[in-house]
Design a protein around this motif. Structure first.
Motif, PDB file in Angstrom:
ATOM      1  N   PRO A 136       0.932  -1.148  -0.102  1.00 14.77           N
ATOM      2  CA  PRO A 136       0.220  -0.080  -0.019  1.00 14.77           C
ATOM      3  C   PRO A 136       0.842   1.226  -0.069  1.00 14.77           C
ATOM      4  O   PRO A 136       2.128   1.206   0.404  1.00 14.77           O
ATOM      5  CB  PRO A 136      -0.688  -0.116   1.272  1.00 14.77           C
ATOM      6  N   PRO A 137       0.238   2.372  -0.095  1.00 14.27           N
ATOM      7  CA  PRO A 137       0.857   3.733  -0.314  1.00 14.27           C
ATOM      8  C   PRO A 137       1.421   3.887   0.931  1.00 14.27           C
ATOM      9  O   PRO A 137       0.998   3.805   2.061  1.00 14.27           O
ATOM     10  CB  PRO A 137      -0.145   4.776  -0.759  1.00 14.27           C
ATOM     11  N   ARG A 138       2.714   4.649   0.839  1.00 16.24           N
ATOM     12  CA  ARG A 138       3.322   5.565   2.124  1.00 16.24           C
ATOM     13  C   ARG A 138       3.922   4.327   3.299  1.00 16.24           C
ATOM     14  O   ARG A 138       3.943   4.732   4.339  1.00 16.24           O
ATOM     15  CB  ARG A 138       2.334   6.396   2.822  1.00 16.24           C
ATOM     16  N   HIS A 139       4.121   3.253   2.867  1.00 17.58           N
ATOM     17  CA  HIS A 139       4.602   2.243   3.653  1.00 17.58           C
ATOM     18  C   HIS A 139       6.050   1.922   3.806  1.00 17.58           C
ATOM     19  O   HIS A 139       6.306   1.120   4.335  1.00 17.58           O
ATOM     20  CB  HIS A 139       3.701   0.973   3.592  1.00 17.58           C
ATOM     21  N   GLY A 140       6.670   2.642   3.067  1.00 15.00           N
ATOM     22  CA  GLY A 140       8.328   2.634   2.947  1.00 15.00           C
ATOM     23  C   GLY A 140       8.890   1.556   1.988  1.00 15.00           C
ATOM     24  O   GLY A 140       9.727   1.108   2.108  1.00 15.00           O
ATOM     25  N   LYS A 141       8.076   1.520   0.762  1.00 13.51           N
ATOM     26  CA  LYS A 141       8.465   0.606  -0.328  1.00 13.51           C
ATOM     27  C   LYS A 141       9.703   1.416  -0.921  1.00 13.51           C
ATOM     28  O   LYS A 141      10.852   0.461  -1.073  1.00 13.51           O
ATOM     29  CB  LYS A 141       7.510   0.257  -1.479  1.00 13.51           C
ATOM     30  N   SER A 142       9.713   2.624  -1.368  1.00 16.27           N
ATOM     31  CA  SER A 142      10.810   3.307  -1.933  1.00 16.27           C
ATOM     32  C   SER A 142      12.040   3.491  -1.059  1.00 16.27           C
ATOM     33  O   SER A 142      13.431   3.585  -1.456  1.00 16.27           O
ATOM     34  CB  SER A 142      10.385   4.665  -2.305  1.00 16.27           C
ATOM     35  N   GLU A 143      11.852   3.759   0.074  1.00 20.79           N
ATOM     36  CA  GLU A 143      12.874   3.659   1.117  1.00 20.79           C
ATOM     37  C   GLU A 143      13.741   2.582   1.105  1.00 20.79           C
ATOM     38  O   GLU A 143      15.122   2.536   1.029  1.00 20.79           O
ATOM     39  CB  GLU A 143      12.388   3.679   2.664  1.00 20.79           C
ATOM     40  N   HIS A 144      13.293   1.341   0.866  1.00 22.44           N
ATOM     41  CA  HIS A 144      14.151   0.058   0.914  1.00 22.44           C
ATOM     42  C   HIS A 144      14.571  -0.363  -0.592  1.00 22.44           C
ATOM     43  O   HIS A 144      15.614  -0.556  -0.628  1.00 22.44           O
ATOM     44  CB  HIS A 144      13.204  -1.243   1.453  1.00 22.44           C
TER      45      HIS A 144
END
Length: 342
Positions: free
Chosen positions: A73-81
């Motif tokens: 889902p959105p804003r759950h830290g996907k791009s961070e990792h």
């Protein structure tokens, strides 16, 4: 054996070097902690996506051309990792490795590329092949060890590199783009011709928040069924299923990131109700359309003049008549399968 140092001999540089080497060795989550030790506080599910990132890096180093689909889902830290951490770790571990990072807009590409660049710069004193060889731009840079990074927004130039790792991070990016047949078609052609063609004996990662049945993930699954390894993290768990990460032990109804986006937060979001398109598609990764999923409510209504039951008058008594209009695809532009029994 490691050299034993007295407290007087330990310098800040030596401590930082030991941390950097150890964190790069251990994994993506550990490297993100090294990046911002006071701010990075991973949730349980972040360790799961970090584990997948480490599997992808292992494939890249082994020259395995694996394809991966990651849904969350959105804003759950996907791009961070996947964006900020995984590419930098691969470049540290593998001299000469290049990363192609693609996302929805140039602005977002710059933000993620800048964060990855800053992490690489911090690692460079301890990994000499990461030093600068030429002046760096935000979205395009080359290291002394011939590694490199190219970041671009949807439809942008991919830089002509051969990438050891291709990351496609939420390139659809908006409801407007998903609604436009022209934009979806242009995006798909760009992905096939300019992005996937850059893969060079390494993994391709498609990471998306679902937008519709024929979004990027839907089209990849339709065109190359079974090609991708797939992991799905739902906002609220439905329990173990085919694409659940082995360490996702949540029970039905458990939130993915309860500390930040749990029941209290959910209660403040009236638009996120079960059955609503936004909730089911973006947050549960079950893409549906307004009025239904593969079958819409209006398709089940009688659209023809007269009473269809009159067909019985021309058939022998007791005869069952079946009308079947078959379809093999579930994209929004395809017709549905229709079956009528009389």
């Amino acid at each position: 054996a490691e050299r034993q140092l007295t407290p007087e001999q330990i310098t800040a540089q030596e401590v930082d070097r030991a941390r950097a080497l150890r964190c790069v060795e251990l994994g993506t989550c550990q490297l993100l902690w090294y990046r911002k030790p006071d701010q990075y506080k991973p949730a349980k599910w972040h360790w799961q996506i970090g584990d997948v990132c480490d599997q992808i890096i292992a494939d890249a180093r082994a020259g395995i051309s694996s394809w991966w689909i990651l849904e969350a889902p959105p804003r759950h830290g996907k791009s961070e990792h996947v964006g900020r951490g995984m590419g930098a770790r691969l470049m540290a571990l593998e001299p000469g490795a290049s990363v192609l990072y693609c996302t929805s807009t140039e602005k977002r590409a710059r933000n993620v590329s800048r964060a990855a660049q800053q992490l690489v710069e911090r690692l460079a004193p301890h990994f000499p092949h990461l030093e600068r060889s030429v002046p760096w731009e935000t979205t395009e840079w080359v290291t002394a060890g011939d590694g490199g990074w190219v970041g671009c927004g949807a439809g942008g130039s991919t830089g002509g590199i051969g990438a050891k790792l291709v990351i496609v991070d939420d390139v659809t990016g908006s409801a407007r783009r998903q609604r436009s047949e022209a934009e979806k078609g242009s995006l798909w052609e760009w992905l096939k011709e300019d992005v996937l063609s850059r893969s060079e004996n390494g993994p391709v990662v498609i990471m998306e928040t679902r937008r519709g049945l024929d979004d990027v993930i839907g089209r990849i699954e339709a065109e190359w069924p079974g090609r991708c390894k797939r992991y799905t993290w739902r906002f609220v768990s439905d329990g173990p299923e085919k694409h659940t990460h082995p360490k996702d032990k949540r029970k039905p109804g458990d939130y993915l990131w309860p500390e930040k986006y749990g029941a209290d937060w959910h209660a403040t979001q009236p638009q996120l109700r079960p059955g609503e398109r936004v909730y089911e598609t973006l947050y549960k990764q079950n893409p549906i359309r307004t009025g239904g999923e593969v079958l819409l409510a209006e398709w089940l209504e009688n659209r023809y003049p007269g009473d269809p039951r009159a067909m019985r008058n021309i058939a022998d008594k007791g005869t069952t008549i079946a009308f079947v209009d078959t379809s093999s695809k579930t994209e929004e532009r395809n017709d549905p399968t229709g079956i009528v029994i009389m």
